[in-house]
Design a protein around this motif. Sequence first.
Motif, PDB file in Angstrom:
ATOM      1  N   GLY A  83       0.814  -1.217   0.000  1.00 28.49           N
ATOM      2  CA  GLY A  83       0.000   0.000   0.000  1.00 28.49           C
ATOM      3  C   GLY A  83       0.839   1.255   0.000  1.00 28.49           C
ATOM      4  N   ALA A  84       1.947   1.263   0.776  1.00 28.48           N
ATOM      5  CA  ALA A  84       2.823   2.440   0.820  1.00 28.48           C
ATOM      6  C   ALA A  84       3.456   2.711  -0.534  1.00 28.48           C
ATOM      7  CB  ALA A  84       3.909   2.234   1.883  1.00 28.48           C
ATOM      8  N   ILE A  85       3.849   1.659  -1.255  1.00 28.56           N
ATOM      9  CA  ILE A  85       4.429   1.841  -2.594  1.00 28.56           C
ATOM     10  C   ILE A  85       3.367   2.320  -3.569  1.00 28.56           C
ATOM     11  CG2 ILE A  85       5.522   0.642  -4.538  1.00 28.56           C
ATOM     12  CD1 ILE A  85       6.836  -1.223  -2.479  1.00 28.56           C
ATOM     13  N   ALA A  86       2.161   1.752  -3.487  1.00 26.06           N
ATOM     14  CA  ALA A  86       1.085   2.148  -4.391  1.00 26.06           C
ATOM     15  C   ALA A  86       0.735   3.627  -4.230  1.00 26.06           C
ATOM     16  CB  ALA A  86      -0.157   1.288  -4.140  1.00 26.06           C
ATOM     17  N   ILE A  87       0.780   4.133  -2.997  1.00 21.14           N
ATOM     18  CA  ILE A  87       0.404   5.523  -2.733  1.00 21.14           C
ATOM     19  C   ILE A  87       1.590   6.472  -2.877  1.00 21.14           C
ATOM     20  CG2 ILE A  87      -0.549   7.125  -1.025  1.00 21.14           C
ATOM     21  CD1 ILE A  87      -2.595   5.111  -2.002  1.00 21.14           C
ATOM     22  N   ASN A  88       2.742   6.091  -2.333  1.00 21.25           N
ATOM     23  CA  ASN A  88       3.896   6.998  -2.280  1.00 21.25           C
ATOM     24  C   ASN A  88       5.069   6.586  -3.160  1.00 21.25           C
ATOM     25  OD1 ASN A  88       2.792   8.757  -0.188  1.00 21.25           O
ATOM     26  ND2 ASN A  88       3.042   7.002   1.173  1.00 21.25           N
ATOM     27  N   ALA A 325      -7.261   4.108  -1.319  1.00 18.38           N
ATOM     28  CA  ALA A 325      -7.418   4.940  -0.130  1.00 18.38           C
ATOM     29  C   ALA A 325      -8.849   4.931   0.396  1.00 18.38           C
ATOM     30  CB  ALA A 325      -6.988   6.370  -0.443  1.00 18.38           C
ATOM     31  N   LYS A 326      -9.843   4.792  -0.509  1.00 17.04           N
ATOM     32  CA  LYS A 326     -11.244   4.866  -0.099  1.00 17.04           C
ATOM     33  C   LYS A 326     -11.836   3.508   0.279  1.00 17.04           C
ATOM     34  CE  LYS A 326     -12.101   8.947  -2.948  1.00 17.04           C
ATOM     35  NZ  LYS A 326     -12.776   9.486  -4.160  1.00 17.04           N
ATOM     36  N   ALA A 327     -11.097   2.433   0.020  1.00  9.99           N
ATOM     37  CA  ALA A 327     -11.610   1.093   0.340  1.00  9.99           C
ATOM     38  C   ALA A 327     -11.560   0.860   1.845  1.00  9.99           C
ATOM     39  CB  ALA A 327     -10.768   0.045  -0.373  1.00  9.99           C
TER      40      ALA A 327
END
Length: 544
Positions: A83-88, A325-327
């Motif tokens: 998740g951190a890689i997907a977002i940042n 982020a919204k899930a």
Amino acid sequence: MTSPIPDNVTLLAAETAKNNPVLNISIFLIFVIVTLTIVLRAGRQKKDANDFFAGGRSFKGWQNGFAISGDYLSAASFLGIVGAIAINGYDGFLYSIGFLVAWLVALLLVAELTRNSGKFTMADVLSFRLKQKPVRVAAAITTLAVCFFYLLAQMAGAGGLVSLLLGIDSKVGQSVVVAVVGVLMIVYVLIGGMKGTTWVQIIKAFLLIGGALAMTLWVLASHGMNFNTVLEAAVNHPENKIGEALLAPGAQYGKLPIDFVSLALALVLGTAGLPHVLMRFYTVPTAKEAQKSVVWAIFLIGGFYLFTLVLGYGAAAMVGADTIAKAPGGVNSAAPLLANALGGPLLLGFISAVAFATILAVVAGLTITAAASFAHDIYVSVIKHGQVTDPKTEVKVANRTVVVIGIVAIVGGIGVQGQNIAFLVALAFAVAASANLPTILFSLFWRRFTTRGAVWSMIGGLATALILIFFSPVFSGAETSMFGPDVNFAWFPLSNPGIVSIPVGFLLAIIGSLTDKRGEDPQKASEMEVRSLTGYGAEKATEH
């Protein structure tokens, strides 16, 4: 280049997860039934403290290597980092690098020496040549603190994961999920002890690494087996708000680079101070097998962290940052949503069951470590002065401790819902590096080290880390804070306290030792040095 996945797949990823609760629950139940059967079989051999805390020291190096990787590759590694890689982007991958490089410290400095010097817990090593009571009490306190932070991360991951699968958006529903995970954790440890927990971790490691490999190849195959194409799709995805910054340093730590330095110090130095990792070295019969287990773990963990790079950017390319982020579960839902985009509900259910297995195995390992610390270090060594006539008494105390820890973990897990679990684990690493690592290294390598230095280092390092965490943006003053942006009592600017608290831990150890005129027994220091370096006498010590 645009994402090869149709927009409707991206938009309906979370909805598809919600629409198959029967399938998802069925896969979960199959895993729980299989692992409980294994735990029951292993639990039959749980006769005394040696079986309960160290699995009878019956595991081979490669088996323990898989168990270590199963213990170490937590929900933070799979859910949080992806998740951190997907977002940042790039900044999220820094977690993977830090977690992997940290093993070199454990391999070169700690693994063999710890196995040779101890019996069941970290405090066995720290108190070997120092005064038993104060050192064991301090070590038990730091062990419980590290395990608590780590448990919070796993429970938060469990709540977000199962809530995603069942479409539970409410806080109450997610809290119920956390409670169910906590109850299962208690059952696993009470029935199976270390042996049962270890086999669950071995199975979980096979499933997790195999599942991550399959997803990695699937993502690459969807983009012509070209990782550059994956990166282009991630950058050009309509939900990517930061453009090419997704591929460069600074998306998360650009405003305050020193925060990244602090995080890196905590990750690299924290592993060698994690009590549940150190406890793993006692499950093998010899120091040589302990070394083998760490080498196996490094290869397995290294391969997995390479997969997270593809999976993270694959999630950014095929699901999208906003959808993630919204899930339910927020940033921690990236890997399950990617599985859904790749293989539909069946792959989503399997990967989520693997993630659930990951959480259960890690929380069980943490719980047994905390229980061992209290029963062995506090009850037997301090309260009973080492005079326990019935060997089963220690196990009974540990069982009661497991129940208490489970309840505390449930309450804490409910309180940290929505937090990034990779970030929460990084805090546990900071506490371990600040409170445990200085004492471990000085106990093994510095003859002048004293009881005062050990206690000052552990309590002072722990207190410094906790105070700085409490008065940092982790708790207040930011959008991601536990108390939200409306409450602000933060005066420490960094999210990770490692850059301050780790040097404080080392400094207090040095000052405490140099100002302690009593010194320690030189014969004990010599005995520990010989035992730690050669293994001579260690086997005999573990029999008592």
